[in-house]
Design an enzyme around this catalytic site. Structure first.
Site, PDB file in Angstrom:
ATOM      1  N   PRO A 100      46.186  52.874  26.316  1.00 46.43           N
ATOM      2  CA  PRO A 100      46.113  51.544  25.555  1.00 46.43           C
ATOM      3  C   PRO A 100      47.646  51.379  25.011  1.00 46.43           C
ATOM      4  CG  PRO A 100      44.378  52.764  24.692  1.00 46.43           C
ATOM      5  CD  PRO A 100      45.288  53.745  25.793  1.00 46.43           C
ATOM      6  N   GLU A 128      41.595  61.365  22.575  1.00 45.86           N
ATOM      7  CA  GLU A 128      42.560  60.758  21.639  1.00 45.86           C
ATOM      8  C   GLU A 128      43.913  60.483  22.034  1.00 45.86           C
ATOM      9  OE1 GLU A 128      42.207  59.631  18.102  1.00 45.86           O
ATOM     10  OE2 GLU A 128      40.165  59.532  19.362  1.00 45.86           O
ATOM     11  N   ARG A 166      46.172  45.518  47.523  1.00 49.55           N
ATOM     12  CA  ARG A 166      46.183  44.249  48.187  1.00 49.55           C
ATOM     13  C   ARG A 166      47.312  43.573  48.309  1.00 49.55           C
ATOM     14  NH1 ARG A 166      45.967  39.960  45.072  1.00 49.55           N
ATOM     15  NH2 ARG A 166      44.452  38.902  46.317  1.00 49.55           N
ATOM     16  N   ASP A 181      47.777  33.376  44.792  1.00 51.16           N
ATOM     17  CA  ASP A 181      47.017  33.960  43.835  1.00 51.16           C
ATOM     18  C   ASP A 181      47.217  33.364  42.264  1.00 51.16           C
ATOM     19  OD1 ASP A 181      45.922  36.040  45.375  1.00 51.16           O
ATOM     20  OD2 ASP A 181      47.178  37.761  45.145  1.00 51.16           O
TER      21      ASP A 181
HETATM   22  N1  ADE Z   1      42.899  53.811  28.463  1.00 53.98           N
HETATM   23  C1  ADE Z   1      42.182  53.448  27.404  1.00 53.98           C
HETATM   24  N2  ADE Z   1      42.175  52.249  27.308  1.00 53.98           N
HETATM   25  C2  ADE Z   1      43.050  51.740  28.144  1.00 53.98           C
HETATM   26  C3  ADE Z   1      43.779  50.469  28.573  1.00 53.98           C
HETATM   27  N3  ADE Z   1      43.362  49.349  28.125  1.00 53.98           N
HETATM   28  N4  ADE Z   1      44.586  50.525  29.602  1.00 53.98           N
HETATM   29  C4  ADE Z   1      44.875  51.869  30.416  1.00 53.98           C
HETATM   30  N5  ADE Z   1      44.518  52.926  30.024  1.00 53.98           N
HETATM   31  C5  ADE Z   1      43.547  52.796  28.973  1.00 53.98           C
END
Ligand code: ADE
Length: 241
Positions: A100, A128, A166, A181
């Site tokens: 994230p 984590e 794709r 797209d």
């Molecule tokens: N791992 C956990 N959340 C994620 C996200 N939003 N994008 C990529 N990998 C992740």
């Protein structure tokens, strides 16, 4: 760069079963059968050497959760790429970490990867986090697929793989299918209709039945603009990417 070789995608995960069959449908399956892409799944655990085959451990400094260990990931990259020095990767090789904390993955990045890479290794983050030395030494791109937290990078690896594959030359049935797209021109896609013309009293817009291709194009562009203005107005005011 014009693509002249197959794109190889290697995915490193502690849950290899997650990917069972997921790439065996539709466009990705066709692209695999046509030799446009090769996708391999690697179990990070198979690169451990300790008695307990540990892929994770407690974080230094304390805190909740577990951190994926650097060692098996370094060993996997060394086996797959022949080196764990980023500077020595072959041209067109990318090592992507999915967390994230990464840059948010966009259509323009999918296009760049489809056009310019020949080998992508994706590392699925977990728990984590991943020992930061993986990021420092091995990773060329850290991607997030959006501002929400998944329980791991596996769904993100599937999303990124699909978005790239794709766009590979000849992966789509029609050469022009990707041109319209959503996001290709900072616009969402326009609405589409198919048979029947009258569905429970809801009619297909006349212009789409008119046969007038210039008018149809104009209508589609207008609807795409209206939709983007309503749903994602920020797309109209910025460069994509
Ligand atoms: N791992 C956990 N959340 C994620 C996200 N939003 N994008 C990529 N990998 C992740």
């Amino acid at each position: 760069m014009i693509r002249f070789t197959i794109l190889k995608i290697d995915i490193l995960t502690i849950f290899p079963e997650f990917f069972t069959e997921v790439f065996d449908f539709g466009i990705i399956r066709r692209a695999k059968l046509a030799g446009i892409v090769e996708i391999n799944i690697y179990d990070i655990r198979s690169f451990t050497t300790d008695k307990h085959r540990m892929t994770d451990d407690r974080p230094f400094g304390g805190g909740d959760g577990m951190v994926l260990k650097a060692e098996p990931i370094f060993r996997a990259i060394e086996q797959i790429l022949g080196t764990c020095e980023r500077e020595k990767y072959a041209d067109g090789t990318k090592v992507v970490l999915l967390t994230p904390q990464g840059r948010v993955f966009k259509q323009a990045m999918a296009k760049e990867f489809a056009d310019e890479t020949r080998h992508i290794v994706m590392i699925c983050g977990r728990y984590e986090g991943v020992d930061e030395r993986v990021n420092e030494m091995l990773v060329t791109d850290e991607f997030s697929i959006g501002d929400y937290v998944l329980s791991g990078g596996e769904p993100a690896a599937i999303v990124v793989t699909d978005a790239i594959v794709r766009l590979l030359p000849n992966a789509l049935g029609s050469e022009t299918s990707a041109v319209n797209d959503s996001f290709t021109e900072n616009l969402l896609d326009c609405p589409h209709y198919t048979q029947p013309r009258d569905f429970r009293g809801m009619l297909v817009p006349d212009v789409l039945l008119s046969g007038n291709h210039a008018e149809i194009e104009k209508w589609r562009k207008q609807k795409a603009l209206e939709k983007t203005q309503k749903i994602r107005p920020e797309l109209l005011n910025k460069e994509n990417g």
